[in-house]
Motif scaffolding. Structure first.
Motif, PDB file in Angstrom:
ATOM      1  N   ASP A 126      -0.210 -39.150  20.608  1.00 52.67           N
ATOM      2  CA  ASP A 126      -0.966 -38.087  21.342  1.00 52.67           C
ATOM      3  C   ASP A 126      -2.156 -38.675  21.943  1.00 52.67           C
ATOM      4  O   ASP A 126      -2.681 -38.385  22.875  1.00 52.67           O
ATOM      5  CB  ASP A 126      -1.178 -36.965  20.149  1.00 52.67           C
ATOM      6  N   LEU A 158      -1.394 -40.024  25.294  1.00 51.41           N
ATOM      7  CA  LEU A 158      -1.539 -39.160  26.427  1.00 51.41           C
ATOM      8  C   LEU A 158      -2.576 -38.523  26.827  1.00 51.41           C
ATOM      9  O   LEU A 158      -2.543 -37.967  28.193  1.00 51.41           O
ATOM     10  CB  LEU A 158      -0.521 -37.930  25.775  1.00 51.41           C
ATOM     11  N   THR A 211       3.779 -31.102  16.572  1.00 50.30           N
ATOM     12  CA  THR A 211       2.647 -32.100  16.075  1.00 50.30           C
ATOM     13  C   THR A 211       1.364 -31.152  16.409  1.00 50.30           C
ATOM     14  O   THR A 211       1.354 -29.965  16.870  1.00 50.30           O
ATOM     15  CB  THR A 211       2.514 -33.179  17.260  1.00 50.30           C
ATOM     16  N   THR A 212       0.167 -31.716  15.802  1.00 48.61           N
ATOM     17  CA  THR A 212      -0.916 -30.981  15.964  1.00 48.61           C
ATOM     18  C   THR A 212      -1.406 -30.759  17.382  1.00 48.61           C
ATOM     19  O   THR A 212      -2.129 -29.806  17.706  1.00 48.61           O
ATOM     20  CB  THR A 212      -2.123 -31.405  15.205  1.00 48.61           C
ATOM     21  N   ARG A 213      -0.965 -31.686  18.136  1.00 46.90           N
ATOM     22  CA  ARG A 213      -1.518 -31.313  19.704  1.00 46.90           C
ATOM     23  C   ARG A 213      -0.401 -30.985  20.247  1.00 46.90           C
ATOM     24  O   ARG A 213      -0.393 -31.312  21.619  1.00 46.90           O
ATOM     25  CB  ARG A 213      -1.729 -33.017  20.130  1.00 46.90           C
ATOM     26  N   LYS A 269       6.657 -33.568  25.021  1.00 53.56           N
ATOM     27  CA  LYS A 269       5.840 -32.785  25.490  1.00 53.56           C
ATOM     28  C   LYS A 269       6.297 -31.874  26.400  1.00 53.56           C
ATOM     29  O   LYS A 269       7.267 -32.129  27.225  1.00 53.56           O
ATOM     30  CB  LYS A 269       4.836 -33.908  26.024  1.00 53.56           C
TER      31      LYS A 269
END
Lengths: 316, 205
Positions: free
Chosen positions: A243, A246, B127-129, B153
């Motif tokens: 994350d 990204l 996921t948290t994001r 994603k």
């Protein structure tokens, strides 16, 4: 040096990771990359490690690989499998000790069962009967135990002939050697074990040679990530960075200033000084290992409590 | 309203709900799990015909499979880290192009034979994001399973693979270390030359 062998590439290369652990020789390097050292907090001795990597590669290419190829050529496959099984079975003694040291008591019973079944019905370990009856093999060693006990990993190191390790890995390897019955047999048998390991690693070495842009970095990253994965029992830590990565590359490498200062400090040292510095790192790791063993009983109790409470939470 | 009518209404509502589900499934985009599942099935199909297809055949078949399931633009951008911003637009385009070709070539080379392997999806997790991790494993006859984590994603309303973690080794992290190392030590042109060399080797092996 051409190191490609089509014969061994049958197995899916996704099993590379499992094989990386077997890279006891630094592997094959294409060391044409210019020598300019880049600071890395995991690998402060990169310059000297790269030299050692090249040395190992040369020894491997001229001596070890020809020996390993000859061994493979003259040894029937079932004998190779038997030899692998035999040494793999003896390694279970080390695995069981480390199961207990990490308070994995159920797992230690499983591994003890494995050792007994293979040593008896499995003809002294030559046949892996336990696998056929569904007893899975666990992978534990002293380095993982030290990691679980909180001993820091220390810098990445490439040792002459022995290949990739870390400061903590050296302490672990010394204890693993002492805890493995195979260490107490004669040199010729040790040599067979070593050649067998090298022969089994050929597939992964081919994979590195075929796919890696920089084999040194590839092996370093693969080794460190695999060791972290094993020590954390499969709770992959590398995955957590995705994350952040990204975020438009803004947080690409988490570099804490202390580690970065340490890396910069190391870069200013000469080759000889780097070697001395790395020895100091290993000595520190030995000290921490000794200290952690002084509190072994408390650590096992704490871990057992933690595991029990985790189980209870899961049950709820 | 008698019991019979209630039952009929219930059946009618049930049918309506069922139909709306069917329509929803038809119109919605593939979920992260479906993207992974489709990609794995296509990979196994290519492996099964690997020998007949040859490298070029496997490459052609996998081109769309990889391009439609992976976000190759983003992956190429991440693997060079902060160096991305130092590259000219032309260099960035060049990098994405050769990186994409290398990724497909690597699949075409590494998944060339079939020996009874099977992918199974175990679970998925958000996921948290806002990403999704799909957990799967590859069963290999007479060998240990390989655990896979696919990190996805959402890009332009479709789920794309950003990273694959196999037995704890993150492909993205490994490539990032390698690519940034080569870029910093030897420069952009050497990086591209090395990638092309790898693609060339894969096609000959």
């Amino acid at each position: 040096m051409n190191k490609r062998h089509s014969g061994n590439s049958k197995r899916l290369n996704t099993s590379l990771i499992a094989l990386i652990g077997a890279l006891s020789l630094g592997g094959c390097a294409t060391t044409s990359v210019e020598h300019q050292t880049i600071a890395s907090k995991d690998d402060p001795y990169e310059s000297i490690n790269r030299n050692m990597f090249t040395f190992n590669d040369t020894v491997d290419g001229y001596l070890v690989k020809p020996m390993s190829d000859t061994y493979k050529w003259v040894t029937p496959q079932f004998v190779q499998t038997g030899i692998f099984n035999f040494f793999n079975n003896l390694k279970n003694v080390d695995v069981i000790i480390n199961d207990v040291l990490q308070a994995k008591f159920a797992q230690s019973a499983e591994d003890t069962g494995r050792l007994i079944v293979n040593s008896t019905i499995g003809l002294g370990g030559l046949v892996d009967v336990a696998k056929d009856v569904g007893l899975k093999q666990n992978d534990e060693d002293f380095e993982q135990t030290l990691a679980v006990w909180g001993v820091p990993r220390g810098p990445y190191l490439v040792l002459p002939l022995l290949g990739p390790t870390t400061a903590r890995g050296i302490s672990g390897a010394v204890l693993d050697t002492a805890a493995n019955p195979a260490s107490y047999v004669g040199a010729p048998i040790q040599l067979v074990s070593w050649l067998n390991t090298r022969a089994n690693a050929q597939g992964s070495l081919d994979f590195v040679q075929e796919g890696a842009l920089d084999p040194y970095v590839f092996i370093r990253e693969g080794y460190l990530q695999t060791r972290d994965y094993l020590a954390s029992d499969g709770k992959s830590q590398a995955a957590l960075d995705v994350d952040n990565e990204l975020d438009d590359n803004k947080v690409v490498v988490k570099n804490d200033s202390a580690a970065s200062n340490k890396a910069n400090h190391t870069l200013r040292l000469s080759s000889a000084e780097q070697t001395a510095d790395s020895f100091n790192g290993v000595t520190r790791s030995f000290d921490e290992t000794t200290k952690s063993f002084e509190n072994a009983n408390n650590k096992i109790d704490e871990l057992a409590k933690q595991r029990n409470s985790n189980k209870l939470q899961k049950a709820k | 309203m008698g019991l019979k009518n209630v039952k009929l209404v219930a059946i009618f509502i049930g049918l309506l709900l069922g139909m709306s589900n069917v329509f929803a499934a038809d119109t919605s985009v593939a979920t992260a799990k479906q993207v992974v599942d489709k990609f794995q099935s296509e990979l196994i199909a290519v492996m099964k015909n690997g020998k007949q297809l040859g490298f070029t055949g496997r490459y052609d078949k996998l081109h769309d499979s990889v391009a439609n399931s992976h976000d190759l633009n983003k992956i190429a951008r991440i693997v060079v880290g902060k160096e991305w911003e130092k590259l000219s637009e032309e260099q960035q385009k060049k990098l994405v192009d050769v990186f994409s070709r290398l990724s497909i070539a690597a699949y075409a080379h590494n998944f060339k034979e079939y020996g009874g392997e099977a992918f199974t999806i175990d679970s998925e997790e958000e996921t948290t994001r806002g990403g999704v991790v799909v957990y799967a494993h590859l069963s290999i006859p007479n060998d240990k399973d390989v655990k896979f984590e696919y990190h996805l994603k959402e890009t332009d309303k479709s789920w794309r693979i950003i990273n694959i973690v196999a037995n704890g080794v993150s492909d993205l992290a490994l490539k990032r270390s390698e690519y940034t190392s080569v870029l910093q030590r030897a420069g952009f042109d050497t990086l591209i030359a090395k990638i092309n060399e790898k693609i060339d080797n894969y096609s000959k092996l």
